[in-house]
Design an enzyme around this catalytic site. Structure first.
Site, PDB file in Angstrom:
ATOM      1  N   ASP A 264      -9.920  -2.783   2.734  1.00 36.14           N
ATOM      2  CA  ASP A 264     -11.015  -2.864   1.770  1.00 36.14           C
ATOM      3  C   ASP A 264     -10.414  -2.785   0.357  1.00 36.14           C
ATOM      4  O   ASP A 264      -9.231  -2.492   0.175  1.00 36.14           O
ATOM      5  CB  ASP A 264     -12.069  -1.771   2.033  1.00 36.14           C
TER       6      ASP A 264
HETATM    7  C1  NOJ Z   1     -15.827  -3.118  -1.136  1.00 35.03           C
HETATM    8  C2  NOJ Z   1     -16.778  -3.050   0.019  1.00 35.03           C
HETATM    9  O1  NOJ Z   1     -16.653  -1.817   0.683  1.00 35.03           O
HETATM   10  C3  NOJ Z   1     -16.610  -4.171   1.024  1.00 35.03           C
HETATM   11  O2  NOJ Z   1     -17.666  -4.114   1.926  1.00 35.03           O
HETATM   12  C4  NOJ Z   1     -16.526  -5.492   0.336  1.00 35.03           C
HETATM   13  O3  NOJ Z   1     -16.408  -6.520   1.281  1.00 35.03           O
HETATM   14  C5  NOJ Z   1     -15.363  -5.498  -0.628  1.00 35.03           C
HETATM   15  N1  NOJ Z   1     -15.569  -4.471  -1.623  1.00 35.03           N
HETATM   16  C6  NOJ Z   1     -15.174  -6.841  -1.323  1.00 35.03           C
HETATM   17  O4  NOJ Z   1     -16.179  -7.080  -2.211  1.00 35.03           O
END
Ligand code: NOJ
Length: 721
Positions: A264
């Protein structure tokens, strides 16, 4: 791996390989954001090698076919390798045409609908140049304080798994032009953040993890999902991105997942903040050892993998494996042959928000809405003189949901717009009060009451701001603000014909609303066509059929509260729930039961369940039994009903939940029509993670339930022999 990608790999330098494992923002490649010698914006902190920035393997987050083409062209023009990048994006509940938040879609109990919606989103997104969506999010959730429950399908592992499968199938299809690769997230157990606070600690037994939290990710993997995203949180003390047990042992070795694993956003660096790694280099080593292929928005691999290889801590073969996975995905998506893939400015304009997509979004909003209460005033009659739409959420497009991707508030049908489209000039609006959770301004209530007094019926649009749910938006108070209750009370004093249209990204603790309002229609955050759906439902053009998949507590103090809990040694009997019974597992100041249980939702019609049958009283591991029920529409409206099937394993080597959802079927019946719904019981359905953590069934007694919601009672038992 194909011969083609193997060959490409052989032609790459170590640096080029490592840069395939990097993910930065797509805007880096917009000419105005970037010059060949300077990296600006969020990426500047990454300190990437300027020579190699155009060899980065994948990028994220940018909407629009034109900008994607610009980014693509600029990248390809400057890249030495000319290896097409993959553009990834969070397409969560629609792309340009938004459908209800995922917690709403789950409430439809309709796998086919979930699939169609994902396919629609994939088509719109692929035409905008997106090749991979960071969805579905399948985290099991039990705490409504957590803002991200809106992205989840709720508290049940079976239902989450079914929705995960349907969504992956919808996005990926046969991986054609209009499909995108799906990335299931957040592996693992991100939904169990302590106290419902985002990014917080997750700590649970291996049994709970496997029994409840892992099945939905596994379903996505079994459905062929191309990517998996690790979660921000720790599990058993180790951040997921560097968690060998989760990624290597369970995901890769046990489940056989050989697709791409991505971290993430920023999670490599966060390993240091967690105190789980010494520095960026250590994070790179830990993540690579765990089996993570791509780092999102960090530069730990980019800056340190080469050194780690030189020191013999990471082998080049490990890197090759990761690169091959990414190249294989590029090949599968077709970008090795056509780097533009499906991006198409003209077609995208035609397809996005086209009438068919709006119609599907409206259908989804209608089927997701849950009628929580109805004293008999709904549906309203269209044949009235004046209708008042009142409330802070009555005339805004900001009900489309918080993860709106390319969707826009001005393209969203507000409740007022929807009512006007259905009823014309009879409809008037007054805001009544502000929407902020800490708002105290009551000065608009008088005007709202004047309008209510001269109207035949009132649609009162209450709830929470759409930005109060979603990532980073957690709440410690999940009831409506006092000012909304004041508005309700005063409107009711002048007009009893009030239906509350509730807009929310999470279950709310609305005992007071339930007590006061004559009718409550929970619309969730219903997407682009939310207002049309709301009007149709309130005025009987559509009949509510949604059922909640996450328990609504009476009060936040009951949380976490979920239907598939264990019994205790001292359970409080259901019939005693409203009494105080000392030394039972209970509260002094609240019943144990929730306000609205899992699976609950009303209709305008009545469904009668009769003739419950179980085909036998004993079953062998190779055999099957069938459980069936007759469902009859005894009311006046053609309507849909989600028939639910539960089983209880009465005794095990480990305690078993009071019941578990094992099947559901959404049926549609005309008034007077009857249908027999049948569920087949097989041995794998009875397996669980037993005392020695093997997944198997145990002989003994099982109870069987079929009903309208999770409060249904057992009607038969059988023995697994
Ligand atoms: C953080 C989030 O937790 C995740 O779900 C997301 O896909 C990513 N950012 C990218 O935007």
């Amino acid at each position: 791996m194909s011969e083609r990608t193997q060959k490409i790999l052989e032609g790459m330098t170590l640096e080029e390989k490592i840069y395939q494992l990097e993910q930065i923002t797509t805007s880096t490649y917009l000419p105005e954001c970037n010059r060949i010698d300077i990296v600006t914006g969020p990426d500047s902190a990454l300190k990437l090698d300027k020579e190699l920035i155009f060899e980065v393997g994948t990028s994220l987050n940018l909407v629009g076919a034109e900008t994607m083409i610009q980014a693509h062209d600029y990248y390809m023009e400057h890249s030495k390798q000319k290896m097409p990048p993959l553009f990834m994006q969070d397409v969560i509940h629609g792309h340009r045409t938004l459908y209800p938040i995922n917690l709403g879609v789950a409430a439809s109990f309709d796998r086919g609908l979930a699939k169609d919606l994902a396919a629609m989103a994939a088509k719109e997104a692929s035409l905008d140049g997106v090749s991979v969506t960071f969805a579905p999010m399948v985290d099991l959730v039990r705490d409504p304080r957590w803002g991200r429950v809106m992205e989840s399908s709720g508290e049940d592992p079976y239902l989450n798994g079914e929705m995960a499968r349907a969504t992956v199938e919808g996005y990926q299809g046969d991986m054609g032009k209009y499909n995108v690769a799906a990335c299931v997230k957040h592996f693992a157990a991100y939904g169990a953040a302590e106290a419902g606070r985002d990014y917080n600690t997750v700590d649970m037994s291996e049994r709970t993890l496997r029994e409840y939290y892992l099945p939905a990710y596994k379903s996505a993997v079994d459905a062929g999902v191309k990517m998996v995203m690790t979660a921000f949180n720790i599990v058993d003390g180790v951040p997921c991105v560097g968690n060998k047990h989760l990624v290597k042992e369970i995901l890769r070795d046990e489940w056989g997942f050989d697709g791409v694993v991505i971290s993430d956003y920023g999670a490599f660096d966060e390993m240091v903040i967690h105190g789980a790694s010494e520095d960026q280099k250590d994070s790179a080593r830990l993540a690579m050892e765990a089996g993570c292929d791509i780092e999102m928005m960090t530069s730990c691999y980019a800056r340190y993998l080469k050194e780690l290889v030189a020191e013999g801590k990471i082998s080049e073969e490990q890197i090759d494996r990761s690169v091959l996975r990414i190249l294989d995905l590029k090949e599968t998506l077709g970008v090795l042959d056509n780097s533009y893939r499906s991006v198409n400015v003209e077609e995208s304009k035609r397809v996005q928000l086209c009438p068919e997509h709006r119609a599907l979004a409206r259908k989804a909003a209608e089927e997701s809405a849950v009628l929580l209460k109805n004293d008999g005033i709904l549906p309203f009659c269209k044949d009235v003189n004046r209708v008042a739409v009142i409330g802070p959420l009555g005339a805004t497009g900001k009900i489309h949901g918080s993860w709106h991707c390319g969707g826009r508030a001005e393209e969203t049908v507000s409740v007022l717009d929807g009512m006007k489209a259905l009823l014309g000039d009879k409809v008037s609006y007054a805001p009544g009060c502000p929407i902020e959770y800490d708002a105290e301004d009551t000065s608009m209530i008088d005007e709202a009451c004047r309008l209510a007094a001269e109207s035949d019926c009132v649609v009162l649009c209450l709830g929470e701001h759409q930005d109060y749910s979603g990532e980073g938006n957690c709440m410690t108070y999940i009831d409506l603000p006092e000012v909304q209750y004041q508005l309700l009370d005063r409107v009711l004093a002048v007009n009893k014909n009030v239906a509350v249209a509730l807009f929310t990204g999470r279950p709310l603790a609305i005992s007071r609303l339930d007590h006061t309002a004559p009718a409550i229609l929970n619309m969730w955050m219903p997407g682009t066509e939310g207002g049309s759906a709301c009007a149709n439902l309130l005025f009987g053009e559509a009949v509510p059929s949604g059922k909640i998949t996450m328990t609504f507590p009476r009060t936040l103090g009951q949380c976490p509260i979920y239907y598939n809990h264990y019994t205790t040694g001292r359970p409080k009997l259901e019939e005693d729930d409203l009494k105080r019974v000392l030394y039972t597992s209970s509260y002094i100041d609240s019943p144990n039961s929730p306000l609205y249980p899992f699976g609950y939702g009303l209709s305008y019609t009545d469904f009668e369940y009769t003739d419950h049958q179980l085909s036998g009283t004993a079953m062998t591991a190779e055999g099957t039994l069938t459980a069936s029920v007759k469902v009859k529409n005894t009311g006046k409206y053609r309507a849909k009903e989600a028939v639910q099937f539960y089983i209880r394993d009465v005794k095990g080597s480990c305690v078993r939940p009071v019941k578990e959802l094992k099947g559901f079927e959404k049926i549609e019946l005309a008034p007077g029509e009857e249908k027999t719904v049948t569920f087949t019981i097989t041995e794998p359905m009875l397996r669980y993670w037993t005392q020695n953590l093997t997944h198997r069934s145990e002989k003994g007694t099982f109870q069987v339930f079929i009903g309208k919601d999770s409060t249904c009672k057992p009607f038969a038992e059988f023995e697994l022999v």
